[in-house]
Design a protein around this motif. Structure first.
Motif, PDB file in Angstrom:
ATOM      1  N   LEU A 179       0.830  -1.217   0.000  1.00 51.37           N
ATOM      2  CA  LEU A 179       0.000   0.000   0.000  1.00 51.37           C
ATOM      3  C   LEU A 179       0.858   1.259   0.000  1.00 51.37           C
ATOM      4  CD1 LEU A 179      -2.809  -1.033   2.483  1.00 51.37           C
ATOM      5  CD2 LEU A 179      -3.071  -0.538   0.061  1.00 51.37           C
ATOM      6  N   ASP A 180       1.948   1.243   0.736  1.00 51.36           N
ATOM      7  CA  ASP A 180       2.812   2.417   0.820  1.00 51.36           C
ATOM      8  C   ASP A 180       3.521   2.679  -0.504  1.00 51.36           C
ATOM      9  OD1 ASP A 180       3.892   4.587   2.176  1.00 51.36           O
ATOM     10  OD2 ASP A 180       5.679   3.475   2.720  1.00 51.36           O
ATOM     11  N   LEU A 181       4.021   1.638  -1.142  1.00 48.75           N
ATOM     12  CA  LEU A 181       4.699   1.804  -2.425  1.00 48.75           C
ATOM     13  C   LEU A 181       3.740   2.248  -3.529  1.00 48.75           C
ATOM     14  CD1 LEU A 181       7.125  -1.243  -2.449  1.00 48.75           C
ATOM     15  CD2 LEU A 181       7.729   1.172  -2.273  1.00 48.75           C
ATOM     16  N   ASP A 182       2.475   1.908  -3.380  1.00 47.68           N
ATOM     17  CA  ASP A 182       1.482   2.294  -4.380  1.00 47.68           C
ATOM     18  C   ASP A 182       1.158   3.784  -4.332  1.00 47.68           C
ATOM     19  OD1 ASP A 182      -0.392   1.595  -6.465  1.00 47.68           O
ATOM     20  OD2 ASP A 182      -1.959   1.994  -4.990  1.00 47.68           O
ATOM     21  N   ARG A 183       1.504   4.433  -3.251  1.00 47.26           N
ATOM     22  CA  ARG A 183       1.245   5.860  -3.108  1.00 47.26           C
ATOM     23  C   ARG A 183       2.562   6.593  -2.863  1.00 47.26           C
ATOM     24  NH1 ARG A 183      -2.775   2.927  -2.789  1.00 47.26           N
ATOM     25  NH2 ARG A 183      -4.941   3.529  -2.690  1.00 47.26           N
ATOM     26  N   PRO A 184       3.327   6.862  -3.940  1.00 50.38           N
ATOM     27  CA  PRO A 184       4.685   7.400  -3.780  1.00 50.38           C
ATOM     28  C   PRO A 184       4.737   8.800  -3.190  1.00 50.38           C
ATOM     29  CG  PRO A 184       4.072   7.373  -6.090  1.00 50.38           C
ATOM     30  CD  PRO A 184       2.988   6.659  -5.337  1.00 50.38           C
ATOM     31  N   ARG A 185       3.677   9.569  -3.293  1.00 55.38           N
ATOM     32  CA  ARG A 185       3.698  10.932  -2.740  1.00 55.38           C
ATOM     33  C   ARG A 185       3.227  10.987  -1.299  1.00 55.38           C
ATOM     34  NH1 ARG A 185       1.864  15.163  -7.357  1.00 55.38           N
ATOM     35  NH2 ARG A 185       3.032  14.224  -9.039  1.00 55.38           N
ATOM     36  N   ASP A 186       2.391  10.019  -0.902  1.00 54.78           N
ATOM     37  CA  ASP A 186       1.760  10.075   0.415  1.00 54.78           C
ATOM     38  C   ASP A 186       2.370   9.128   1.439  1.00 54.78           C
ATOM     39  OD1 ASP A 186      -0.041  11.779  -0.830  1.00 54.78           O
ATOM     40  OD2 ASP A 186      -1.429  10.157  -1.307  1.00 54.78           O
ATOM     41  N   GLY A 187       3.057   8.098   0.992  1.00 52.63           N
ATOM     42  CA  GLY A 187       3.503   7.056   1.902  1.00 52.63           C
ATOM     43  C   GLY A 187       4.747   7.413   2.684  1.00 52.63           C
ATOM     44  N   ALA A 188       5.114   6.498   3.551  1.00 52.99           N
ATOM     45  CA  ALA A 188       6.322   6.683   4.363  1.00 52.99           C
ATOM     46  C   ALA A 188       7.582   6.432   3.543  1.00 52.99           C
ATOM     47  CB  ALA A 188       6.283   5.738   5.564  1.00 52.99           C
ATOM     48  N   ILE A 189       7.472   5.580   2.501  1.00 57.39           N
ATOM     49  CA  ILE A 189       8.604   5.312   1.621  1.00 57.39           C
ATOM     50  C   ILE A 189       8.574   6.354   0.518  1.00 57.39           C
ATOM     51  CG2 ILE A 189       9.672   3.656   0.060  1.00 57.39           C
ATOM     52  CD1 ILE A 189       8.220   1.441   1.663  1.00 57.39           C
ATOM     53  N   GLN A 190       9.555   7.212   0.501  1.00 54.79           N
ATOM     54  CA  GLN A 190       9.623   8.301  -0.466  1.00 54.79           C
ATOM     55  C   GLN A 190      10.800   8.087  -1.408  1.00 54.79           C
ATOM     56  OE1 GLN A 190       7.511  11.148  -0.662  1.00 54.79           O
ATOM     57  NE2 GLN A 190       6.250   9.956   0.739  1.00 54.79           N
ATOM     58  N   VAL A 191      10.582   8.331  -2.690  1.00 54.40           N
ATOM     59  CA  VAL A 191      11.654   8.251  -3.676  1.00 54.40           C
ATOM     60  C   VAL A 191      12.365   9.595  -3.699  1.00 54.40           C
ATOM     61  CG1 VAL A 191      12.194   7.909  -6.115  1.00 54.40           C
ATOM     62  CG2 VAL A 191      10.366   6.586  -5.037  1.00 54.40           C
ATOM     63  N   SER A 192      13.677   9.565  -3.619  1.00 50.98           N
ATOM     64  CA  SER A 192      14.455  10.793  -3.596  1.00 50.98           C
ATOM     65  C   SER A 192      14.339  11.533  -4.928  1.00 50.98           C
ATOM     66  CB  SER A 192      15.924  10.476  -3.311  1.00 50.98           C
ATOM     67  OG  SER A 192      16.693  11.647  -3.434  1.00 50.98           O
ATOM     68  N   GLN A 193      14.150  12.828  -4.856  1.00 52.34           N
ATOM     69  CA  GLN A 193      14.079  13.679  -6.039  1.00 52.34           C
ATOM     70  C   GLN A 193      15.353  14.499  -6.192  1.00 52.34           C
ATOM     71  OE1 GLN A 193      11.395  13.434  -8.113  1.00 52.34           O
ATOM     72  NE2 GLN A 193      10.799  11.798  -6.728  1.00 52.34           N
ATOM     73  N   GLU A 194      16.411  14.077  -5.518  1.00 54.03           N
ATOM     74  CA  GLU A 194      17.658  14.841  -5.490  1.00 54.03           C
ATOM     75  C   GLU A 194      18.258  15.029  -6.877  1.00 54.03           C
ATOM     76  OE1 GLU A 194      22.032  14.726  -3.350  1.00 54.03           O
ATOM     77  OE2 GLU A 194      20.453  13.404  -2.660  1.00 54.03           O
ATOM     78  N   ALA A 195      18.186  14.001  -7.735  1.00 49.47           N
ATOM     79  CA  ALA A 195      18.762  14.118  -9.081  1.00 49.47           C
ATOM     80  C   ALA A 195      18.059  15.210  -9.879  1.00 49.47           C
ATOM     81  CB  ALA A 195      18.671  12.786  -9.809  1.00 49.47           C
ATOM     82  N   LEU A 196      16.752  15.264  -9.775  1.00 50.93           N
ATOM     83  CA  LEU A 196      16.016  16.310 -10.488  1.00 50.93           C
ATOM     84  C   LEU A 196      16.268  17.689  -9.882  1.00 50.93           C
ATOM     85  CD1 LEU A 196      12.599  14.617 -11.251  1.00 50.93           C
ATOM     86  CD2 LEU A 196      14.400  15.227 -12.847  1.00 50.93           C
ATOM     87  N   GLU A 197      16.390  17.743  -8.582  1.00 49.69           N
ATOM     88  CA  GLU A 197      16.669  19.026  -7.938  1.00 49.69           C
ATOM     89  C   GLU A 197      18.058  19.534  -8.326  1.00 49.69           C
ATOM     90  OE1 GLU A 197      16.017  18.062  -3.847  1.00 49.69           O
ATOM     91  OE2 GLU A 197      13.836  18.076  -4.072  1.00 49.69           O
ATOM     92  N   ASP A 198      19.023  18.618  -8.429  1.00 48.72           N
ATOM     93  CA  ASP A 198      20.361  19.007  -8.893  1.00 48.72           C
ATOM     94  C   ASP A 198      20.316  19.526 -10.318  1.00 48.72           C
ATOM     95  OD1 ASP A 198      21.433  18.283  -6.458  1.00 48.72           O
ATOM     96  OD2 ASP A 198      22.166  16.326  -7.159  1.00 48.72           O
ATOM     97  N   LEU A 199      19.557  18.861 -11.163  1.00 53.79           N
ATOM     98  CA  LEU A 199      19.418  19.314 -12.542  1.00 53.79           C
ATOM     99  C   LEU A 199      18.764  20.690 -12.596  1.00 53.79           C
ATOM    100  CD1 LEU A 199      19.599  18.783 -15.581  1.00 53.79           C
ATOM    101  CD2 LEU A 199      17.360  17.666 -15.413  1.00 53.79           C
ATOM    102  N   TRP A 200      17.751  20.908 -11.775  1.00 51.44           N
ATOM    103  CA  TRP A 200      17.063  22.200 -11.724  1.00 51.44           C
ATOM    104  C   TRP A 200      18.038  23.308 -11.322  1.00 51.44           C
ATOM    105  CZ3 TRP A 200      12.962  24.404 -13.596  1.00 51.44           C
ATOM    106  CH2 TRP A 200      12.529  25.605 -13.056  1.00 51.44           C
TER     107      TRP A 200
END
Length: 129
Positions: A104-125
């Protein structure tokens, strides 16, 4: 909010690229610039669609039914042998609950406790600005 900002940034990029292409007569540069833009927009669309994709509710219902039937079968087997295994039962219930929670947590990437890092995109920005 972020989707609207992304669309606005993409439109601005197209305007800027159009100006560069008008000012640059070289076909090789134009082709590589357009190819890079196409790839970046395709990646953005793929990220958006993958975040919007959800596991169907019917799948969750089947998983919960599977977990419940597993518990019933464990109870039946343990009752048949006329023994009680509280530790084994508790561990199985805990493991099944944890696995359903992770799904259930992996199915909701924005709301769950398991978060995917957005660091690569932030570095690009930061690099682009």
């Amino acid at each position: 909010m972020a989707a609207a900002q992304t669309r606005a940034s993409q439109q601005q990029l197209w305007v800027d690229v159009g100006r560069v292409l008008d000012a640059t007569p070289e076909a090789a540069l134009s082709q590589s610039l357009l190819e890079g833009m196409k790839q970046s927009f395709d990646l953005a669309a793929m990220r958006t669609s993958s975040r919007a994709a959800r596991i169907p509710d019917r799948v969750f219902q089947v998983l919960i039914l599977y977990a419940a039937l597993s518990m019933v079968m464990l109870g039946y087997v343990l009752a048949y042998k006329n023994r009680r295994h509280y530790v084994a039962t508790a561990i199985l219930v805990l493991l099944v609950t944890i696995s359903l929670t992770i799904i259930l947590d992996l199915d909701r990437p924005r709301d769950g406790a398991i978060q995917v890092s957005q660091e690569a995109l932030e570095d690009l920005w930061r690099l682009l600005n």
